[in-house]
Design a protein around this motif. Structure first.
Motif: not given
Length: 518
Positions: A105, A127, A129-130, A132-134, A137, A299-301
């Motif tokens: 992190s 990307s 953080s978040e 990249w996680r989006n 996934n 996926y929020e972003l």
């Protein structure tokens, strides 16, 4: 803003005068002294170690091996004053594990990385953080879906049968000398483009046409390398004026935007016309279709309704999937030419375990039996990793397991090429091509931790397409070795080209002969 511009212009003038004094006015032999050509680059006043790196740029990979082997696996690079080019280079597995896994992190690509790689937009390559996680996934779900796996398998089989084999037959019949690297690049460009868009650009043909999207990706790669070795204010000035590699980058960026816009619009229209029933009931679905149909509520972003989101996805996945496999295949066949005993063992294993005829499904069921082929591929990837270096940057100050303190935002370079050649990591025979190191005493495959064998990245960012890539390469290799004898043309110079991908600088010239059917 004006004062900052004047300051950068003044520094640029000073650096130009110093470069002119040492690299133009002074005889070139002045620099080629024991100090500049020793184990370490000389740390010049104002210019730091950059002149020494530029002098060795043509052999930067081998030089990185020498420096890191003599530096206890970690080396502090000092860049020119005031331009934020200092970096820490490491191949220490403990450091790599710390950066890529245990303290993941804290180590990101960062804003400087994003600026240098700006042509890739906000996709998975850039990307953090978040976001990249989006990306991660969503890609993981798509890659693991049986529909996409069926599509990738059928695409590879079709391109092999209808594209690569006829072309290789033509080369063999005409007794032509061919650049095998160019062939593999075109093969993988077509396959990756089909994976992403569902359309075949047909760059793999007898005419060997130039494809503007492929050329644009090449120009982007060249510009990114230039930005790595050039002070930021210099390439920023080039960009502002519109000259050199920055001009080519601007033109390439426009090409990527235009081609992506065309395919995105066509795909949206196709889905509007045909609906989604053919995707939910069928067995094939390209990645662009999957991302347009993405459930944004999960996926929020991620925004599948935004064409820039789809553009960044397309460019990012093309850049990630196109050249790495082509590079791996090229170096693999060169390694076979240098190790005929290894080639004979592979052929024996293929003849023992694989039928010469049968459906693609039948062939795929036998691939797991090719333990020795897998070990040769792994050994080739160890010595010639398609991605030769990885770049990270800490958010907060940290101390690496090696004892080195790293400040926020400093560049950390993990030299994957050098790591595979470190005697302290792989043993005294690290420079030898030795597939047996990957086989256990009981004849199975030996596992090496990803922070030691970094060809598919490590930790949370481990390559999602690792298994697909390995299976694709095995399929291509078996098809070629069962049907052709490949001979590397003698006298050619084989060396890696400095870049984001470990290409051969002059290609790999070969001739091929058809094998008689038994």
């Amino acid at each position: 803003m004006a004062s900052i511009g004047l300051c950068e212009a003044f520094i640029a003038l000073i650096c130009f005068l110093i470069f002119y004094h040492f690299l133009v006015k002074k005889p070139f032999s002045y620099l080629l002294t024991k100090k500049t050509l020793g184990s370490y680059p000389w740390n010049w006043p104002v210019l730091g170690m950059l002149p020494g790196i530029l002098l060795r740029l043509h052999r930067i990979y081998d030089f990185s091996v020498e420096v890191l082997e003599n530096s206890n696996l970690t080396f502090q690079f000092k860049g020119p004053w005031f331009v934020a080019m200092d970096a820490l280079a490491t191949v220490d597995p403990a450091n790599v594990h710390h950066i890529m896994s245990s303290n993941f992190s804290n180590y990101i690509k960062g804003p400087i990385f994003h600026e240098i790689f700006e042509a890739y937009g906000d996709g998975i390559i850039n990307s953090d953080s978040e976001l990249w996680r989006n990306w991660r996934n969503s890609a993981q779900i798509i890659f693991n879906h049986q529909r996409y796996q069926n599509f990738s398998t059928s695409t590879t089989r079709s391109k092999l049968k209808d594209g690569l084999v006829p072309l290789l037959n033509h080369f063999a019949d005409e007794e032509m000398v061919v650049d095998l690297q160019d062939v593999f690049q075109r093969f993988m460009f077509d396959i990756t483009f089909i994976f992403v868009t569902g359309s075949d650009p047909r760059s793999l043909s007898i005419e060997m046409p130039e494809v503007e999207f492929a050329k644009a990706l090449d120009d982007v790669g060249d510009a990114i390398v230039h930005r790595h070795i050039t002070p930021r204010f210099v390439w920023k000035l080039q960009k502002w004026i519109g000259i050199g590699t920055e001009k080519k980058l601007l033109e390439a960026h426009a090409t990527l935007d235009r081609v992506c816009a065309k395919f995105i619009a066509a795909k949206r229209e196709e889905l509007r016309t045909q609906g989604t029933t053919h995707n939910t009931n069928g067995e094939s679905e390209d990645l662009l279709t999957s991302h347009i149909m993405l459930d944004a509520t999960k996926y929020e972003l991620l925004n599948p309704g935004d064409d820039k989101f789809l553009r960044d996805f397309t460019v990012g996945f093309m850049a990630a999937g196109r050249d790495s496999t082509a590079s791996a295949l090229t170096w693999f066949f060169w390694n076979l030419s240098e190790n005929p005993n290894v080639l004979n063992k592979i052929l024996q294993e293929i003849n023992t375990n694989l039928p010469r005829t049968g459906s693609g499904q039948d062939m795929s069921s036998y691939m797991n039996k090719l333990v020795y082929l897998h070990s040769v591929l792994s050994e080739s990837l160890r010595l010639y990793p398609p991605i030769p270096f990885e770049r990270k940057s800490p958010i907060k100050e940290d101390v690496l397991p090696s004892g080195h303190k790293v400040k926020p935002n400093i560049n950390i370079m993990i030299f994957i090429y050098a790591m595979g050649r470190m005697k302290t990591v792989w043993g005294e025979d690290a420079m030898e091509f030795k597939p047996e190191r990957w086989i256990t005493e009981t004849g199975g495959l030996r596992h090496e931790p990803s922070y030691k064998f970094l060809s598919f990245n490590a930790g949370p960012r481990t390559c999602l397409g690792k298994n697909l890539a390995m299976n694709l390469m095995k399929t291509v290799i078996v098809e070629i070795l069962q049907n052709y004898e490949i001979k590397v043309v003698g006298g050619q110079k084989i060396e890696p080209k400095p870049g984001l991908i470990l290409h051969m600088k002059y290609g790999l010239k070969v001739t091929m002969t058809k094998k008689c059917s038994s």
